[in-house]
Design a protein around this motif. Sequence first.
Motif, mmCIF file in Angstrom:
data_model
loop_
_atom_site.group_PDB
_atom_site.id
_atom_site.type_symbol
_atom_site.label_atom_id
_atom_site.label_comp_id
_atom_site.label_asym_id
_atom_site.label_seq_id
_atom_site.Cartn_x
_atom_site.Cartn_y
_atom_site.Cartn_z
ATOM 1 N N ALA A 32 11.408 6.577 9.661
ATOM 2 C CA ALA A 32 10.604 7.336 8.702
ATOM 3 C C ALA A 32 9.400 6.515 8.256
ATOM 4 C CB ALA A 32 11.455 7.690 7.492
ATOM 5 N N VAL A 33 8.346 7.228 7.851
ATOM 6 C CA VAL A 33 7.194 6.539 7.273
ATOM 7 C C VAL A 33 7.493 6.312 5.796
ATOM 8 C CG1 VAL A 33 4.748 6.693 6.753
ATOM 9 C CG2 VAL A 33 5.627 7.620 8.888
ATOM 10 N N PRO A 34 7.575 5.052 5.393
ATOM 11 C CA PRO A 34 7.907 4.808 3.989
ATOM 12 C C PRO A 34 6.712 5.103 3.078
ATOM 13 C CG PRO A 34 7.661 2.737 5.189
ATOM 14 C CD PRO A 34 7.351 3.832 6.155
ATOM 15 N N ASP A 60 4.117 0.150 12.981
ATOM 16 C CA ASP A 60 5.107 -0.572 12.180
ATOM 17 C C ASP A 60 4.809 -0.422 10.699
ATOM 18 O OD1 ASP A 60 6.418 -1.374 14.373
ATOM 19 O OD2 ASP A 60 5.658 -3.443 14.375
ATOM 20 N N TYR A 61 5.872 -0.208 9.967
ATOM 21 C CA TYR A 61 5.744 -0.112 8.513
ATOM 22 C C TYR A 61 6.723 -1.081 7.855
ATOM 23 C CZ TYR A 61 3.309 4.273 9.545
ATOM 24 O OH TYR A 61 2.453 5.213 10.021
ATOM 25 N N PRO A 62 6.274 -2.301 7.535
ATOM 26 C CA PRO A 62 7.194 -3.220 6.866
ATOM 27 C C PRO A 62 7.413 -2.793 5.415
ATOM 28 C CG PRO A 62 5.030 -4.233 7.203
ATOM 29 C CD PRO A 62 4.937 -2.864 7.774
ATOM 30 N N ILE A 63 8.655 -2.920 4.974
ATOM 31 C CA ILE A 63 8.942 -2.500 3.593
ATOM 32 C C ILE A 63 9.703 -3.600 2.856
ATOM 33 C CG2 ILE A 63 8.982 -0.018 3.993
ATOM 34 C CD1 ILE A 63 12.102 -0.328 4.216
ATOM 35 N N VAL A 91 13.199 2.058 0.263
ATOM 36 C CA VAL A 91 13.940 2.015 1.529
ATOM 37 C C VAL A 91 14.273 3.424 2.029
ATOM 38 C CG1 VAL A 91 15.969 1.082 2.708
ATOM 39 C CG2 VAL A 91 14.975 -0.151 0.763
ATOM 40 N N PRO A 92 13.555 3.892 3.058
ATOM 41 C CA PRO A 92 13.939 5.192 3.624
ATOM 42 C C PRO A 92 15.280 5.038 4.345
ATOM 43 C CG PRO A 92 11.755 4.488 4.375
ATOM 44 C CD PRO A 92 12.417 3.305 3.765
ATOM 45 N N THR A 93 16.047 6.108 4.363
ATOM 46 C CA THR A 93 17.356 5.995 5.022
ATOM 47 C C THR A 93 17.224 5.884 6.522
ATOM 48 O OG1 THR A 93 17.421 8.364 4.817
ATOM 49 C CG2 THR A 93 18.830 7.090 3.336
ATOM 50 N N SER A 94 16.116 6.391 7.036
ATOM 51 C CA SER A 94 15.946 6.299 8.477
ATOM 52 C C SER A 94 14.960 5.180 8.785
ATOM 53 C CB SER A 94 15.425 7.639 8.998
ATOM 54 O OG SER A 94 14.517 7.417 10.044
ATOM 55 N N THR A 95 15.202 4.439 9.860
ATOM 56 C CA THR A 95 14.297 3.342 10.197
ATOM 57 C C THR A 95 13.064 3.832 10.932
ATOM 58 O OG1 THR A 95 15.572 2.972 12.183
ATOM 59 C CG2 THR A 95 16.086 1.569 10.313
ATOM 60 N N TYR A 111 0.858 -1.189 0.000
ATOM 61 C CA TYR A 111 0.000 0.000 0.000
ATOM 62 C C TYR A 111 0.883 1.225 0.000
ATOM 63 C CZ TYR A 111 0.474 0.533 5.132
ATOM 64 O OH TYR A 111 0.941 0.717 6.410
ATOM 65 N N HIS A 112 0.244 2.352 -0.108
ATOM 66 C CA HIS A 112 0.914 3.586 -0.477
ATOM 67 C C HIS A 112 0.543 4.622 0.554
ATOM 68 C CE1 HIS A 112 1.407 6.875 -3.610
ATOM 69 N NE2 HIS A 112 2.466 6.134 -3.817
ATOM 70 N N THR A 113 1.509 5.347 1.125
ATOM 71 C CA THR A 113 1.156 6.329 2.156
ATOM 72 C C THR A 113 1.094 7.758 1.631
ATOM 73 O OG1 THR A 113 3.461 6.548 2.776
ATOM 74 C CG2 THR A 113 2.144 4.959 4.024
ATOM 75 N N ALA A 114 1.443 7.971 0.378
ATOM 76 C CA ALA A 114 1.306 9.325 -0.176
ATOM 77 C C ALA A 114 0.022 9.360 -0.975
ATOM 78 C CB ALA A 114 2.485 9.666 -1.068
ATOM 79 N N ASN A 115 -0.706 10.451 -0.810
ATOM 80 C CA ASN A 115 -1.993 10.510 -1.499
ATOM 81 C C ASN A 115 -1.814 11.136 -2.865
ATOM 82 O OD1 ASN A 115 -4.623 10.433 -2.104
ATOM 83 N ND2 ASN A 115 -5.303 11.856 -0.522
ATOM 84 N N ASN A 116 -1.636 10.317 -3.849
ATOM 85 C CA ASN A 116 -1.558 10.872 -5.200
ATOM 86 C C ASN A 116 -2.196 9.891 -6.162
ATOM 87 O OD1 ASN A 116 0.353 8.863 -5.821
ATOM 88 N ND2 ASN A 116 2.047 10.206 -5.248
#
Lengths: 1154, 455
Positions: free
Chosen positions: B285-287, B319-322, B279-283, B80-85
Motif C-alpha cells: 500500500a502507499v502509506p 519505494d515508500y519507507p515508513i 503502518v499500512p497493513t499491506s506492504t 512527507y505526506h501523500t494525501a492532499n489535505n
Amino acid sequence: MYIKFTLSPYGWTRALMRWILRKETLMRVHTTFALVLFFIMQVGATSLAQPYITLKKENIKLREVFEEIKRQTDLTVFYSAKRVDDTRILNTSFQHADVKDVLAECLKGQPLTFEIKEKTIVIRHTPELGNNAAPKKGNKVLVSVYVEVRGRVVDSLGNPLVGASVRVLNAEGKRTTLQTTTDRDGYFLLRNVPEDAILEITFMGYKPIKRATNDDIGTIVLSASNSGLDEVMVIGYGTTTQRYNVGSVTTVKAEDIEKQPATNPLAALQGRVPGLTVTSTSGLPGSNYNLQIRGQNTLNSTLASVVPIDNPLFIIDGVPFSPQNRNVNQLMSIQSPGNSIISNNPYGGFSPFNSINPSDIESIEVLRDADATAIYGSRGGNGVILITTKKGKTGKADFQMDLSQGMSAVGKTMRMMNTQEYLMMRKEAITNGGLEPNLEQDSEGYAPDILLFDPNKETDWKEIFLGNNAQNTIANLSLSGGTANTQFRIGAGFNRNTYIYPGDLGDHRTSFLLNLNHVSNDKRFTIQFSSNYSYYKNNSSGNRNLLEAFKLDPNYPDLLDDNGNLVWTYEGIPLGRGGTLANPLSYLKNKYHVQNNNLTSNLQFIYEIISGLKARASFGYNTLYTDEYSGTPRAAINPILNTQASANFGTNNFNTWIIEPQIEYQKRVSKHFFHFLVGSTLQRDLNDRTLITGTGYVNDNLIESISAATTRNASDAFNEYRYAAIFSRLNYRFDNKYLVSLNARRDGSSRFGPGRRFGNFGSVGLGWLFTEENLLKNKIQFVSYGKLRGSYGVTGNDATSDYQYLSRWQTTLYTYDGTLGYIPQNLFNPSLSWASTKKLEVALELGFLKDRILLNAAYYKNRSGDQLVSYNLPKMTGFFNVAANWEATVQNSGIEVSLQSTNLQKGGFTWSSSFNLSIPKNKLLSFPGIESSSYLTRYVVGQSLNTVLGFKYAGVSEETGVFRFYDAEGNVTDSPRRPSSGRLNDYQNLGNLDPKFFGGFLNSFSYRNFQLDIFLEFRKQMGVNYMQQVYSGFPGSQMNLPAVLLDRWQSPGDQATHQKYSTQYNDVYNAASNFTKSDGAYSDASYIRFKTISLSYAFHSELLQRIKVNNLSVFCNAQNLFTKTNYLGNDPETQSIYGVPTLKTVVLGLQLNL
Amino acid sequence: MKNPLSYFIIPFVLIVTSCQKFVEIDLPKNQITTTYVFEDSVNTNAALAGIYVDMYQAFTLGFSSGGITAFTGLSSDELYHTANNQNQEFYAVNILPTNTTNLDLWTSAYKFIYEANACIEGIQNSNTLTEYQKNLFLGEALTIRAFLYFNLTNLYGAVPLVLTTDYEKNRLLSRTDENEIYSQIIEDLQSAKSLLPKTTNYNNTRAGHYAAAALLARAYLYTKNYDAAKDEASYVINSQRFAIESDLNGVFKAHSKEIIWGFAPVSPGRETWEGYYFVPTSTTAVPTYVITDELLNSFDDNDLRKHNWIRVNTNDGTDYPIPYKYKLNAMQTSVSERYSVLRLAEQYLIRAEAHAYLNEISPAEDDVNIIKGRAGLLPVSGNIQPGLIDLIQQERRWEMMCEWGHRWFDLKRTGLIDETLTPIKPNWRPTAQLFPIPQTEIDSNPNLSQNDGYN
C-alpha cells in the motif's frame, strides 16, 4: 353522506350500526373507524332511556297500538282521530321494543310522524314530508321524527348575535318554510323540525354555518365573514380575537398549511408571519429549520459567521415540545455534516418537527410582543410558537381522505467543468507552479487525472449524485364529528420521501392523532383529551463526503468494476490520493438511520364552579425517543486505510411533563368586561442519551448488531430541567372600546444556582378601538375598524445548558491501564442567572370598506440586557465557552406590516391577497469592556450582531494573478494583516448578514370550482457566496470546480474574476485563505421565491350527491417552483454549494370527504 | 367524579407547597462535583487517569497521540505526506493561522493543562487526602503539566502560562517569555521529583519520580544548563531501574526496560496511534506518511535502526519507507507495544551532549557509543568538541527519529534549522520555526499576539 344522531343513545348506536352495515362494501377502514367511534360514543353516552313495550298481536288497529303504549308505559299519546286511518290493520310482533321503533314501524308508509316530548307522544299528519321523503330513499325506510330545536348564536367572543336568522333545510338541503330569528340574548327556538333536517344560521357580516338538527344544539359560534377580525385566535392559556387582542399574534391556518406539500410544519411558516424568519438548513428530507422571531437577542458563542441562534418556545396543544427545535441526532450524517466552512451548515441535523404531521394542525400562532409572550415568563424571551391540532366539531361525522403523490428535484445549480475544461484547468494549475504533471505522490504536481485517466471520458457526476428525482407520497385519513356532549377527531397520516441520491435512501412518517372533548349534560364539567403519536424513520448516509461527491474529476474512472464491486485502484494507482474522494459510492454503504417515536398527550379538566368562574387543570406529557445507527462496514472501507468495521448506536430520549392548574373568572357588568386568570406551572424536562460504539466487526451482515462487535464502548449523558411558576393575567374591556391587559409571572428554573432561581416577569398592554368612539363611528364610512394598541413588558430567558452553575466531572469513555478516569466537564459559574428582554410595541390596525381591507402596522423595540450567553473563551482556558451573564445590551427594532384584502368579488370570481413585510434592525447597543473581551474581533458596538469583519477585497492583481486586499489605510496589499493583540489591523466592517427586509405575498383566486393560490416569499439579505467554499478548498487540485472559475487570471495584464489556479501551498493558497475572510466571499443573497403554487378543483355537488360523496377535489401543489435571485451560487437560502439546495416539489392529489 | 374540584385543588396545593423545592435538581447520574473527586485516593486517582485517557483517546493524530511526531516530522526533514489535505501546510512550512490541525494541537494541549491544573488545585484543597497521597498525586500532575508546556513552548515559542482554572484571569493572559515557561517547567519538575517517591506501585504508564527527573534533564539541556542536565541524566541512568534494550525491536514493547514513561492504549483497536497512522497493513500500500530521502539517506547502511525502525512499502515499483518503531496497526489480543514518552536512550544522549558542551570528551563518547553499539555501529573515539557535538546531533537524528518532534526541536535549539531546511523547502523562512498561534485564539483574546511571519 351524514350519520345523524337522534335523542336516544340506543337510537343512534343502532343508526350507526345500520350505517356500518349498509356501507359494508366500503373500505375496511370505515368499519374500523366506525367501531372506534362506536366505543368512544358509548363512553360518552348519557342515560336517557325510552320505555319499552311488548306487543304481539295480529290484526290490530293503529289506535289500539296507541292505547297499548299508554297502558304499558306512562306516556300519553295525542293524536287527531280524524287523521289516523282506522281502517288500516297491522300485524305486530314486538318483544321489549323501544316505543320509538314501535311507532316508526307502525306509522311506516303513512303520512304520519310522531314526536316524543317528555311524557307525551304527538302524532302529526304531514302530507308533504310524508309523501316526498319516503319514495326518494327508494326501498329504504325513512323515519321522520319531529323535534324541537333550541340554541344560541354568538360571535367568537361569546357576545350574543341578535336577529340572526335560523332556517330549516330539508334532508336534501332545500330551504323549507320553517325559520326564525334569535332574540336579544341570542337564543332561538324552532318547533316541529324534522329530525333529519339541517339548520342554516346566517347573520350579516358573518360566515353562514350549517348544523345538523338536535334538540339542544348548544351555542353556535359565528365567525366574521369579511375579515379575520373576529376569528378565534389561540394565545397563551386562552383564546381571543384580533379585534380585542392587544398583543402581537399572527395565525397561520390549516388551509394555508395544507396547500404546501411540506412534511415539516416549520417549512409551512416560511414567509407567512411578519417578524419570523425560517431558514432551511438543507434540501434533504428531514433536515432542520432555523427559526427566529424578531432577530437575535443574545451574543453568539461561536465565532463562525453563520445564521444565528435564539429559537422561540414551541408549545403543542399546551404541552412544551420536549426537544424544542434542537437537533435530535447525535451522530453525523449527510443531514448533519458538522460545523465546517465547507458544509456551511453548523445547525444542520434532523428536525424534531418531522414527528408532527402538518395535516393534523388546525393553526400555528406566532406570539411576538410582551403582551403575548409575558405569560410564558422566562421562556418567552425569544417569542412563542403555539401549535394547535384539529379538533372534532359537533354535527355530522366527516370522513376525510387526502392522497397526494409527487416529485422533488434539485433546482438550478452551477455548471461544473467538463473534461476538456477540467484537464486544461489542472494542467494550468500545475504549470503555474513551475511543475510538470507527474505520478509522484509527494509532489504538488501529482496528476493521475491528466496522465492516467481516460481524457475522453466524461461523466456528469452532478447528474449521478444530485440529478435524481425524489418521490413524495402523502396520505391522510381522518374522521371527526360528535354530539352536543362529545366531539372527536381521529386522524392518521402517512408520509414518504425518497432522496435525490441513488440508493434506497428515504424517510417516512406514520402518525395518529386523537382528540376528544366531552361536556357533561349540565355543561359545567368538560374533559378534553388529545394524543398524538408518530413514528418517523430516515435512512441516509453516515458519510458527509457524499455531499461533495459531485466534485469528482469528470474523467474519473468507473466507480464499480464489472462484478459490481467498488473500485479503489486504477492501473495500479490508488484512487483518492490527490485530494479527491476515493470512491463516493462507498459512502452509500455507510448506512445511517434515525427513528423517532413521538407521543404528545394533553388532558384537561374544566369545571365551572359558578357562572363565569372556571377551574381548569391541564396535564401534559411529551416524549420523543430517538434511535440512531450509523455504520461503516468493511465493504465501505478503502482497503488502503485498512480500518476496522465499526458501528455507532445512539439513543436520545426527551421527556417533558407539565401540570398547569388554573382558575379563570369572566364577568360582564354592563359595559365592563373582565377576564381574570391565575394559574401555575410545574414542568420537568428530562433528556438522556446513550452512545455505543462497536468496532472490529468481522462480518458486514452483523454490523447492525452491537453484540457482533469485538470491542464495545458506551457513554451516556443526562440532563434534567425543572421549572415552576405562578402566573396571572387580567383582561379588561370597557364598552368594547378600551382594552387593558396585564400579565404577571414568577418563575423558578433549575438552571441557576440557589438564591438565583426565581425571577419576576410581566407586561402591560393597552388598546383603543377608536372607530367605536361616537365621534368617529359611522362618520368616516370607509374606515370600518381602527385600533391603536401598545404593550410593554419584560420576558425572560433561561436558555442555557443545565447544571452550568456547578463544577462537574464525568467518567471517561475508556479506561487508562485499567482505571476509569474522570474528566472535568465545564467551567462553572455559580452566579449564573436570568437574562431578560424588555419588549415595547406600538401598533395601528385599520379596516377599510367593511373590513375588506385590513392593515396592521407595528413598530417594536426589544432590548435584551444582562445577556445569558455561552460566553466564547479562548481555548487556553481549557474550554470553548462558559455560561455567563454578560453586561451587553442588544436591541432589535423594526417595522412589521401586514395587509389583507379582498380585491374582487364578482360573479363567482374572488381575488384576495395578503401581504406581509418585516424590516428588522439588529444593533449591539452597548458592550462594556468589549476591548478586553473575546468578542473584540466579532462585534462592533452600534452594529448588528451579524456584522462580518474581514478584509476589503481589491480584486485580482493584473501582474501577479493573485487576490489582493485593501489594508486599513486603503492601500492595496498582497498580505493583509489579521487581528492580533486586540487590534483589528486590516479587518474592516463588511456589512451584516441580517435580512434587510423579508416577507410574503399571497394571492388567492377562486372561480366557481377552481381555486388558485400563489404565494411568494422574499428576502433581501447578504450572504456567503460559492467562492467562500471554493476557496476554502484548493482550486487547481484534483477536484472539479464550477465552470465560472474558467474566468481566471492566466498571464500578466489579465483582468479576471478569479485568481490563477494553483496546486501549491504558497502565496496563491494564502491569498485564497484571505479571500474567504473578505467581502469577495459575500454577496447579495436576496431572492423572491414562488414558495407555493396551489391549484385545486372541487367537483360539482350534484355529481357528488349521485356518488354519495360530500366533497371531492383534486389539486396540484408546488413548492419552491421558481426562484428569482442574483445569488452567486446554488441556493440563496441554504447558501452552500456542497449542501443540497432547497428542493422543488410538485405533487398531485385528491381530497375526498364522505 | 364526585367532587371534580379535587382535580384542581390538589395540583394547586402541590405547587404552592413545593415550588422552591421543585426546581432543585440532582446532578446527572454519570457526573459528580469537584468536592467528591478529591475526597479520597481512589477518586483522585481516577481524575489523574482521566488526563491520560484524554491525552491518548484522540480520534486523529493529536497533541499527545502522535500529532507532534507527524506534524513536526512534516515540517522538518523527516516525513512527507501523500494525501492532499490541510496537513500539507506543515510540509510546505506554510501553516495558515486558520489551519485547524494546528488549532487542535493548541486546543487539546490547553485542555490537558486545564485538567492538570484542576487536579493540582483539587489535591491542594483536599482536606481528606493524606499527605502521602497528596504528594504522590501532586507530583504526577505537575510532571504532566511540565511535559505539556515543554511541547507547547517548543511548538509555539512564548505561550500563555496558565497555572490555575480561573477563566476570568486566564482568558486575558498574554504570552509568557519562553525562558519563564522553562523556569516554570523546571520548578514543577523539581517539586514533582521531590514529591514523588522513588518507588511507586505504578508501572511505566504513569509519570513517576524518574519521569520527572528524565524530563528535567531534557529541560536543563534545552536551557543549556549542561551541568544540571548531566547530573539529572546521570541520576536516571544510575538509578538502575531502566536499561537499554539490546534488541531494537524490543525498545517499544510493553515490557521494555528502556521506557521511563509511556502511554497505555486507550481507544479500542489502537495499540499506538503512530502504528495506526504510519503502518499500512499491506506492504504494497502507499502509506500516508513517508520518510524523506534526506532522512533515509543519512543513515549508515550498517545502522540496524535503518532496517528495524524503518520499513519499506513498495507500490508499482516505487519505494515508500515508513517509520516502523511501532509496528502494529491495530490492537492485538493482548497489549504488546507501549507508546514511549521518555526513554533511557535519550538520557544517554542528553548526558553525552552535556558532557560534550562541558568539554568532557571521553565520557560523552562513552555515552554515544552505548547508543551506537545497540544500533550495530562501531564506537567513536578521539573527537574534538565541535565535531563531537555535531556527531551527537547526528546520533539524536537517528535514534530519536520520528519520535515526539525531537528532530524539529533539536534543529531549532541548535540553530541549524535555517541551513538544514533552506535547501529542501522552497517556502522556508526563519520565522517558520514557530507554528502560528491559531487565529481564533488571537481573535478571542485581545492580549494575544501572533508569531512573526504570520501577519
